[in-house]
Design a protein around this motif. Structure first.
Motif, PDB file in Angstrom:
ATOM      1  N   CYS A   4      24.051 -45.444  27.023  1.00 25.01           N
ATOM      2  CA  CYS A   4      22.790 -46.195  27.079  1.00 25.01           C
ATOM      3  C   CYS A   4      22.961 -47.529  27.799  1.00 25.01           C
ATOM      4  CB  CYS A   4      22.235 -46.416  25.671  1.00 25.01           C
ATOM      5  SG  CYS A   4      21.470 -44.927  24.996  1.00 25.01           S
ATOM      6  N   HIS A  30      15.916 -40.322  31.472  1.00 21.84           N
ATOM      7  CA  HIS A  30      16.612 -40.765  30.256  1.00 21.84           C
ATOM      8  C   HIS A  30      15.623 -41.342  29.242  1.00 21.84           C
ATOM      9  CE1 HIS A  30      19.840 -42.264  27.682  1.00 21.84           C
ATOM     10  NE2 HIS A  30      19.170 -43.421  27.626  1.00 21.84           N
ATOM     11  N   CYS A  34      15.368 -40.873  25.174  1.00 21.45           N
ATOM     12  CA  CYS A  34      16.077 -41.884  24.375  1.00 21.45           C
ATOM     13  C   CYS A  34      15.136 -42.953  23.842  1.00 21.45           C
ATOM     14  CB  CYS A  34      17.185 -42.524  25.216  1.00 21.45           C
ATOM     15  SG  CYS A  34      18.123 -43.743  24.291  1.00 21.45           S
ATOM     16  N   CYS A  37      16.493 -46.678  24.256  1.00 17.64           N
ATOM     17  CA  CYS A  37      16.297 -47.297  25.573  1.00 17.64           C
ATOM     18  C   CYS A  37      14.816 -47.576  25.841  1.00 17.64           C
ATOM     19  CB  CYS A  37      16.897 -46.432  26.682  1.00 17.64           C
ATOM     20  SG  CYS A  37      18.698 -46.585  26.752  1.00 17.64           S
TER      21      CYS A  37
END
Ligand SMILES: [Zn+2]
Lengths: 153, 170
Positions: A4, A30, A34, A37
């Motif tokens: 991350c 991503h 996630c 994030c």
């Protein structure tokens, strides 16, 4: 899968328009997966918005702070407008008028009073004359001050 | 130098005092914002801005500017702010919020000011330059005399620090 931390850097870079198309796609992908994030990205965007929206400081009315070392005399006028208080000719005329006024007032008074008082006023007149050089000094101050201002401006 | 600034500076050098006032009005606000949030005190911010314009006055007839008058003023105000901050005692590292009234009733703005106050001077300087003054990475690198990569890396660290600080405050 990349860490991350890598994507956090990409998020920061994206805020500075430093991302290539590939990196951008990689980041978008991503972020879909996630949550951590996503939160990072949302928080940074919000911080940016808040920083841009921080209000313009109002003219400082001394809110108490821990910045005592900075205490500086306050005057709302721009610095370069603070210097000149009384123009030289006005100061000179004022001084003369005041001097004449004093002489006239006490001289006039003394006509109807006793010798004692007359003697008193005469000493006052002397005193005024003795003071005169002081007012001349004052005029000099004004003069040099306005000269200074002229030099600065 | 931006056209209006260039014109007004020339007029001022030719004796037009109002041209200087125009330059002052044009740049006062953004400088005041930076200086106030940088020093943590709007009174100090105001003095720094005035001092900056005094310096500009002294440049009459001898001003040499590489990029723009705006940048010249900003760098002057920035240096002055940093000098003042350097003189402060280390004990008082954390800055108080600048705005403490209705203008800042939003809890988030309050929190952000607390976070700003927890940054060190260099960090606060960089993030204000980027987000508040909206200098680009390239402009910052040029003004600060460091590489773009250095600006980029430092901004990332600052943003991450602010993120962590914000979490702690919540
Ligand atoms: Zn992630």
């Amino acid at each position: 899968m990349k860490e991350c931390e890598y994507f956090e850097r990409l998020i920061s870079d994206s805020m500075d328009d430093l991302l290539s198309a590939d990196s951008k796609a990689e980041l978008v992908e991503h972020l879909l997966d996630c949550e951590r994030c996503r939160h990072f990205e949302e928080t940074l965007s919000m911080q940016r918005q808040l920083l841009q929206d921080l209000p313009e400081p109002v003219p400082a009315e001394r809110h108490s702070t821990r910045m005592g070392d900075f205490s500086i005399e306050r005057d709302k006028r721009p610095l370069w407008k603070r210097r000149i208080s009384v123009p030289l000719p006005v100061a000179a005329v004022l001084s003369i008028v005041m001097l004449a006024g004093w002489l006239f007032a006490f001289g006039g008074l003394s006509v109807n009073k006793s010798d004692e008082l007359r003697r008193d006023t005469s000493t006052r007149a002397v005193e005024i004359i003795r003071l005169a050089p002081k007012s001349a000094v004052k005029i000099d101050n004004v003069k040099s001050d306005s000269l200074n201002s002229r030099r600065v401006i | 130098m931006e056209d209006r600034d260039r014109l007004d500076w020339r007029l001022f050098e030719e004796g037009d005092q109002t041209a200087f006032d125009r330059i002052f009005q044009r740049h006062r606000r953004h400088l005041l914002k930076y200086c106030s949030y940088m020093t943590g005190n709007s009174a100090v911010g105001e003095d720094v801005v005035q001092e900056t314009f005094m310096r500009l006055l002294e440049q009459k007839g001898s001003l040499t500017i590489r990029s723009s008058l705006k940048d010249w003023l900003f760098i002057c105000a920035r240096n002055h702010s940093l000098n003042l901050l350097a003189k402060r005692r280390r004990m008082e590292q954390s800055l108080p919020p600048v705005i403490n009234n209705d203008d800042c009733r939003s809890e988030m703005k309050w929190l952000l000011q607390e976070v700003l106050g927890k940054l060190n001077n260099d960090e606060r300087d960089l993030i204000l330059m980027r987000e508040q003054q909206q200098y680009s990475i390239i402009e910052m690198a040029t003004l600060l005399g460091i590489s773009r990569e250095a600006v980029r890396v430092r901004l990332f660290r600052i943003r991450k620090k602010m993120y962590e600080l914000g979490k702690r405050y919540r």
